[in-house]
Design an enzyme around this catalytic site. Structure first.
Site, PDB file in Angstrom:
ATOM      1  NE  ARG A  30      -7.577  -9.789  19.771  1.00  0.00           N
ATOM      2  CZ  ARG A  30      -8.451  -9.722  20.787  1.00  0.00           C
ATOM      3  NH1 ARG A  30      -9.286  -8.716  20.871  1.00  0.00           N
ATOM      4  NH2 ARG A  30      -8.483 -10.662  21.711  1.00  0.00           N
ATOM      5  CE1 TYR A  39      -4.528  -5.866  -5.802  1.00  0.00           C
ATOM      6  CE2 TYR A  39      -5.741  -5.853  -3.729  1.00  0.00           C
ATOM      7  CZ  TYR A  39      -4.772  -6.407  -4.562  1.00  0.00           C
ATOM      8  OH  TYR A  39      -4.062  -7.494  -4.140  1.00  0.00           O
ATOM      9  CG  ASP A  69      -7.527   2.013  -2.060  1.00  0.00           C
ATOM     10  OD1 ASP A  69      -6.434   2.543  -1.851  1.00  0.00           O
ATOM     11  OD2 ASP A  69      -7.663   0.784  -2.257  1.00  0.00           O
ATOM     12  CE  LYS A  96       0.681  -2.786  -2.432  1.00  0.00           C
ATOM     13  NZ  LYS A  96      -0.707  -2.899  -2.193  1.00  0.00           N
TER      14      LYS A  96
HETATM   15  O1  P1T Z   1      -1.971  -5.858  -0.237  1.00  0.00           O
HETATM   16  P1  P1T Z   1      -2.716  -5.108   0.826  1.00  0.00           P
HETATM   17  O2  P1T Z   1      -1.840  -4.342   1.769  1.00  0.00           O
HETATM   18  O3  P1T Z   1      -3.733  -5.950   1.548  1.00  0.00           O
HETATM   19  O4  P1T Z   1      -3.540  -3.942   0.066  1.00  0.00           O
HETATM   20  C1  P1T Z   1      -4.563  -4.215  -0.848  1.00  0.00           C
HETATM   21  C2  P1T Z   1      -4.708  -3.086  -1.838  1.00  0.00           C
HETATM   22  C3  P1T Z   1      -5.712  -2.167  -1.670  1.00  0.00           C
HETATM   23  N1  P1T Z   1      -5.879  -1.124  -2.515  1.00  0.00           N
HETATM   24  C4  P1T Z   1      -5.051  -0.930  -3.565  1.00  0.00           C
HETATM   25  C5  P1T Z   1      -5.262   0.234  -4.480  1.00  0.00           C
HETATM   26  C6  P1T Z   1      -3.999  -1.824  -3.799  1.00  0.00           C
HETATM   27  O5  P1T Z   1      -3.201  -1.599  -4.839  1.00  0.00           O
HETATM   28  C7  P1T Z   1      -3.826  -2.940  -2.922  1.00  0.00           C
HETATM   29  C8  P1T Z   1      -2.762  -3.956  -3.156  1.00  0.00           C
HETATM   30  N2  P1T Z   1      -2.268  -3.967  -4.472  1.00  0.00           N
HETATM   31  C9  P1T Z   1      -1.318  -4.819  -4.966  1.00  0.00           C
HETATM   32  C10 P1T Z   1      -0.738  -5.787  -4.245  1.00  0.00           C
HETATM   33  C11 P1T Z   1      -0.946  -4.584  -6.381  1.00  0.00           C
HETATM   34  O6  P1T Z   1       0.109  -5.057  -6.838  1.00  0.00           O
HETATM   35  O7  P1T Z   1      -1.707  -3.872  -7.055  1.00  0.00           O
END
Ligand code: P1T
Length: 379
Positions: free
Chosen positions: A46, A98, A170, A195
């Site tokens: 961890r 988001y 972000d 992503k």
């Molecule tokens: O899904 P995660 O890895 O926890 O990330 C969250 C997140 C944070 N910031 C942005 C700009 C994002 O697009 C996302 C996750 N977005 C999607 C799952 C979506 O389809 O828009």
């Protein structure tokens, strides 16, 4: 080192024991100590893991940062930033972000005494009006999800200069290939690694990068104390994905440019949101702070209803209807009922997130096939 060299080499050293050119998957929870406290720098996974270390160094290098800190999801990474705040503190965020970030702020942290302001951040005046002594974080998302608005990172960061306010960005939609917020005055950059960094729709992960030693220490403390860490196998997959980030991004951008131009001339389409158009309200800012315009596009239909959007979304053959973005394959999504369903309808409508809005994550397939798929689905 230039970007294409960094994605392949930064953070990655041949394995000390074997010379393996690829960082091994150190699938271990713990490390044997010779005597209490006498060890090789690793105590418990961890806290530290060699596969995660390599990935953290790689992501730091891509964002021109000293430190990279990885989490088990993008939301876990944002959560670690919010935990730097305390009850009574205020956050200024964008009104188009988001849905999961909005939910974390409004449905979790408001309950802990934090206050969030959501504003049209492309107007720096609006941000300036909200700043007060309790403001401790300005949370930027650019390009925004899903309306593809662009925030001038440098201008917003200038507002916080000399004040005790963190600027967090972000950078998920742009990826470090297109935009480096720390170079524009931000304190922390965040990625949903799920992503573009991962790039193959096979991992959920988040990351933060920063330059300040104290800030990095606090974030690493959160990583260990709260424990939302990624596993070594996922770190390996992302290290592998990153090696082609620059090539993938070039193709995502090129394909998106063709698709955006096709959509804008289609009789059933009302409005196309893509920062590459000169008519986009923040096109000049996008040109200034991004190296290209990315692979994300959203658009509304002249027939503005969920039914019309659903009818089209059910017809795609190459695009897959799914949440997420940034993978090699093209995805389509319906933000109002999927990724942004946790934002109340009145709030969605204020920012133009209509019921007919469709979002594309343009993949790296042959663009002619993508355009024929869109054409048949729309007609
Ligand atoms: O899904 P995660 O890895 O926890 O990330 C969250 C997140 C944070 N910031 C942005 C700009 C994002 O697009 C996302 C996750 N977005 C999607 C799952 C979506 O389809 O828009």
């Amino acid at each position: 080192m230039k970007f294409g060299t960094k994605v392949i080499h930064a953070g990655v050293e041949p394995d000390i024991g074997t010379g393996a050119i690829m960082t091994p998957i150190y699938q271990t929870s713990t490390y044997v100590q010779e005597s209490p406290g006498k060890h090789k720098g690793y105590e418990y996974s961890r806290t530290q893991n060699p596969t995660r270390d390599a990935l953290q160094k790689s992501i730091a290098a891509l964002e021109n940062a000293k430190y990279g800190i990885c989490f088990s999801s993008g939301m876990g990474a944002i959560d670690a930033i919010i935990k730097l705040l305390k009850s009574g503190d205020e956050v200024i965020s964008i009104d188009d972000l988001y849905g999961g970030s909005y939910r974390l702020f409004e449905q979790v942290y408001v309950g802990f005494g934090l206050k969030f302001h959501f504003t049209a951040m492309y107007s720096t005046e609006k941000v300036a009006q909200l700043i007060n002594d309790r403001t401790k974080l300005i949370w930027i998302e650019t390009p925004t999800n899903p309306m593809m608005n662009i925030v001038d990172i440098e201008a917003v960061a200038d507002l916080a200069k000399g004040k005790d306010i963190l600027i967090g960005v972000d950078n998920t939609f742009a990826s470090p290939y297109l935009q480096n917020p720390l170079d524009l005055g931000a304190d922390i950059v965040m990625h949903s690694v799920t992503k573009y960094l991962g790039g193959h729709s096979d991992v959920i992960m988040g990351a933060l990068a920063c330059n300040d030693n104290m800030l990095a220490e606090k974030l690493a403390f959160q990583q260990n104390a709260s424990g939302a860490v990624p596993g070594p196998q996922d770190c390996f997959l992302v290290l592998r994905g990153i090696k082609t980030l620059h090539i993938r991004m070039q193709r995502h951008c090129e394909n998106a440019r063709h698709v955006a131009q096709f959509l804008v001339s289609h009789p059933k389409v009302e409005k196309v949101c893509w920062p590459g158009f000169e008519t986009h309200p923040n096109h000049d800012v996008a040109r200034k702070q991004m190296r290209d315009f990315g692979g994300m596009i959203s658009f509304t239909l002249k027939e503005d209803s969920m039914e019309a959007a659903f009818r089209i979304l059910e017809k795609f053959k190459i695009f897959s209807l799914a949440e997420s973005l940034g993978g090699v394959e093209s995805l389509c999504a319906h933000p109002a009922s999927m990724t942004h369903a946790s934002i109340p309808k009145e709030e969605r409508e204020k920012i133009g997130l209509k019921d007919s809005l469709i979002r594309f994550s343009i993949g790296i397939e042959d663009v002619e096939d993508l355009i024929s798929d869109i054409d048949q689905a729309l007609s």
